[in-house]
Design a protein around this motif. Structure first.
Motif: not given
Length: 370
Positions: A210-219, A240-243, A227-238
């Motif tokens: 379960i991958i959570a994507v946002d630009i806010d670290a608190k969120k 689509v590629a990360a997922i 329950g998210a198993t992975h996170t992606v900070d989309s302000s610094t990471t693509d």
């Protein structure tokens, strides 16, 4: 008729105020509910800003739980003393969706017939427009009896009332609309209240990763707690590629997530969701766009060649009479942490300040407790 305190938005963009309103005695098919708790949802802010319509003054509040105080003639589904969660999908039972058994898509949901009104000031007697047909930033409100769903009376009102809108929308987007299950991967783009609820729904269904994507670290931190198993900070990471990379490491050959839930409501994030799903995967749009937004420029061949499904999720495709009691039972069993969504409990005078904290991303939900 009785008079109670309530939160009203009188004009576009103006601070809300606590004033006295008139609540009629319930007529046929109606109920008066004494509100115990009501969440401060972004939709209430949309009403205040004129983003829904211009039918001011608005009686705000709609994510609520309370106790039925009285019912009108011909009401059989609830009775005084019942602890209920309010909903804005009182199904008609007569439209074509209802008759074919798809009550969650009822095309003719309804609200109370009588109107609550302002009780004081130069505009006393003016009819109020209740938010989503509910209007629950109030000591008591008048609703259609079908908007009341009985649940376990021992449940915490501040937590289960949130099923009335945002939490149900997110959980339902994952389970009902997206059909997340064990063996499927899920990505959620946008981790506000609805997005983290989608994360919780995916976890409840046993999906992984379960991958959570946002630009806010608190969120993103909140998404991990739900329950998210992975996170992606989309302000610094693509994203689509990360997922694709995260899912591909678990399921060899996967080109994205089985279910991608877009909980922002913007063309650019919807496009990310489209390309972040696996072949024959599902995109679920639960974030609410504005009327001026249009689909991004995506080649039609990509629509065809990637297959799968592109869905919109209305209220998490929920049926309150089916879903609310089940989710409250799971909460009572400790399997669904609704308490995690309650960032703070506030009084009825604090709604305007809660809107400010919402803007700052400091809370998942402020909850008015009466």
């Amino acid at each position: 008729m009785q008079q109670v305190k309530a939160v009203v938005a009188r004009a576009k963009g103006q601070p809300v105020e606590v004033t006295t309103i008139n609540v009629p005695d319930p007529g046929p098919g109606e109920a008066v509910v004494a509100i115990r708790a009501c969440g401060v949802c972004h939709t209430d802010l949309h009403y205040r800003e004129g983003g829904i319509n211009d039918e001011f003054p608005f009686l705000l509040g709609h994510e609520a739980a309370g106790v039925v105080e009285s019912v009108g003639p011909d009401v059989t589904g609830v009775e005084p003393g019942d602890f209920v969660v309010l909903n804005w999908r009182a199904v008609c039972g007569e439209c074509r969706a209802c008759k074919r058994g798809d009550l969650q898509y009822c095309f003719n949901t309804f609200n109370a017939t009588q109107k609550m009104t302002l009780a004081e000031g130069p505009d006393a007697g003016t009819e109020l427009s209740p938010a989503l047909g509910i209007g629950a930033f109030a000591e008591k409100t008048l609703v259609a009896a079908g908007q009341c769903t009985k649940v376990d009376p021992s449940a915490r009102a501040a937590a289960v009332g949130l099923l009335g809108c945002g939490v149900m929308a997110g959980i339902g987007a994952a389970i009902n609309t997206g059909a997340a299950t064990r063996g499927k991967s899920v990505a959620v783009i946008g981790c506000g209240g609805v997005g983290v609820a989608a994360v919780a729904g995916a976890a409840l269904a046993g999906a992984s990763p379960i991958i959570a994507v946002d630009i806010d670290a608190k969120k993103l931190e909140a998404a991990v707690r739900l329950g998210a198993t992975h996170t992606v900070d989309s302000s610094t990471t693509d994203p689509v590629a990360a997922i694709r990379e995260i899912v591909g490491a678990v399921y060899a050959g996967a080109e994205g997530a089985d279910v991608v839930i877009e909980a922002v409501g913007r063309p650019e994030t919807w496009k990310q969701a489209f390309y972040a799903r696996d072949l024959a995967g599902t995109v679920v749009l639960v974030g609410v766009p504005t009327p001026d937004m249009e689909l991004p420029d995506i080649p039609l061949i990509d629509m065809f060649s990637r297959g799968g499904a592109l869905k919109s999720s209305w209220y998490g495709d929920c049926l309150p009479s089916r879903d609310f009691p089940m989710l409250v039972d799971l909460y009572q069993q400790g399997r669904l942490d609704l308490d995690a969504f309650v960032s703070e409990e506030i009084g009825i005078d604090d709604v305007e300040a809660a809107f400010g904290r919402m803007h700052g991303g400091d809370v998942l939900r402020s909850v008015v407790v009466l």
